[in-house]
Write a protein that holds these residues in place. Structure first.
Motif, PDB file in Angstrom:
ATOM      1  N   PRO A   1       1.963   6.096  -6.468  1.00 32.22           N
ATOM      2  CA  PRO A   1       1.074   5.066  -5.926  1.00 32.22           C
ATOM      3  C   PRO A   1       0.800   3.992  -6.971  1.00 32.22           C
ATOM      4  CG  PRO A   1      -0.201   6.980  -6.560  1.00 32.22           C
ATOM      5  CD  PRO A   1       1.252   7.329  -6.778  1.00 32.22           C
TER       6      PRO A   1
ATOM      7  N   ALA B   1      -5.878   7.166   0.629  1.00 27.32           N
ATOM      8  CA  ALA B   1      -4.416   7.153   0.637  1.00 27.32           C
ATOM      9  C   ALA B   1      -3.901   8.592   0.629  1.00 27.32           C
ATOM     10  CB  ALA B   1      -3.896   6.416  -0.594  1.00 27.32           C
TER      11      ALA B   1
ATOM     12  N   GLY C   1       0.799  -1.227   0.000  1.00 29.37           N
ATOM     13  CA  GLY C   1       0.000   0.000   0.000  1.00 29.37           C
ATOM     14  C   GLY C   1       0.827   1.271   0.000  1.00 29.37           C
TER      15      GLY C   1
ATOM     16  N   TYR D   1      -2.482   9.589  -4.218  1.00 30.95           N
ATOM     17  CA  TYR D   1      -3.385   8.809  -5.064  1.00 30.95           C
ATOM     18  C   TYR D   1      -3.389   9.362  -6.487  1.00 30.95           C
ATOM     19  CZ  TYR D   1      -6.806  12.610  -4.820  1.00 30.95           C
ATOM     20  OH  TYR D   1      -7.433  13.828  -4.935  1.00 30.95           O
TER      21      TYR D   1
ATOM     22  N   THR E   1      -5.031   3.258  -7.362  1.00 32.69           N
ATOM     23  CA  THR E   1      -5.215   3.920  -6.072  1.00 32.69           C
ATOM     24  C   THR E   1      -5.891   5.263  -6.331  1.00 32.69           C
ATOM     25  OG1 THR E   1      -3.186   2.891  -5.241  1.00 32.69           O
ATOM     26  CG2 THR E   1      -4.063   4.757  -3.989  1.00 32.69           C
TER      27      THR E   1
ATOM     28  N   SER F   1      -9.701   5.724  -1.758  1.00 36.46           N
ATOM     29  CA  SER F   1      -8.899   4.836  -0.907  1.00 36.46           C
ATOM     30  C   SER F   1      -8.415   5.529   0.369  1.00 36.46           C
ATOM     31  CB  SER F   1      -7.681   4.328  -1.681  1.00 36.46           C
ATOM     32  OG  SER F   1      -6.760   5.391  -1.891  1.00 36.46           O
TER      33      SER F   1
END
Length: 159
Positions: free
Chosen positions: A116, A126, A32, A129, A120, A124
């Motif tokens: 990423p 994150a 991830g 992204y 992504t 998400s």
């Protein structure tokens, strides 16, 4: 005809060509995290302050900004780093040699970018992204469209 999953896999392989350590990059994506990819060979990255992009999009809402960028850059790939407040438009590698756009920087030879895993998205949650996902290998932003976006952001910020 290729499926979305096949295009995603092909895009991953294309991006990994820019990795100094392919195994480390794959491991980072599997966990991830971000793959550290070299700029200047496969692609360059125009780094734009989030405030400029927000001014150009006339919005601070990530979903609206993502839609704006997808339209303005004709589907060219863009990465968003929420924590650092930067957007990175991926452009042809040669762009870095002649980039003179005020209010932005183009990362080329000697620079690296944390990328990423393809797929992504903002959903998400994150930190980094794909604001505009890379649809297929080698599909990059047109430099003139990125220049226009930065210029619109500068003009929008002065209003």
């Amino acid at each position: 005809m290729t499926t979305g999953a096949e295009r995603l896999l092909a895009t991953e392989h294309w991006l990994l060509a820019a990795a100094e350590d392919r195994h480390q990059a794959v491991t980072a994506w599997a966990g991830g995290g971000l793959a550290l990819l070299r700029c200047g060979g496969t692609f360059a990255a125009a780094r734009i302050p989030a405030a400029r992009v927000q001014a150009a999009a006339i919005s601070a809402e990530p979903q609206e900004i993502d839609q704006y960028l997808a339209k303005r850059l004709e589907g060219g790939p863009v990465i968003c780093d929420r924590a650092a407040s930067w957007y990175y438009a991926l452009v042809p590698a040669s762009t870095a040699r002649r980039w003179t756009v005020s209010g932005s920087t183009c990362l080329g030879i000697g620079a690296s970018l944390g990328v990423p895993r393809p797929g992504t998205t903002a959903a998400s949650d994150a930190r980094v992204y794909w604001s505009v996902p890379m649809d297929s290998p080698g599909m990059l932003c047109h430099p003139a469209a990125v220049t226009g976006t930065v210029t619109a952001g500068i003009q929008g910020a002065s209003r």
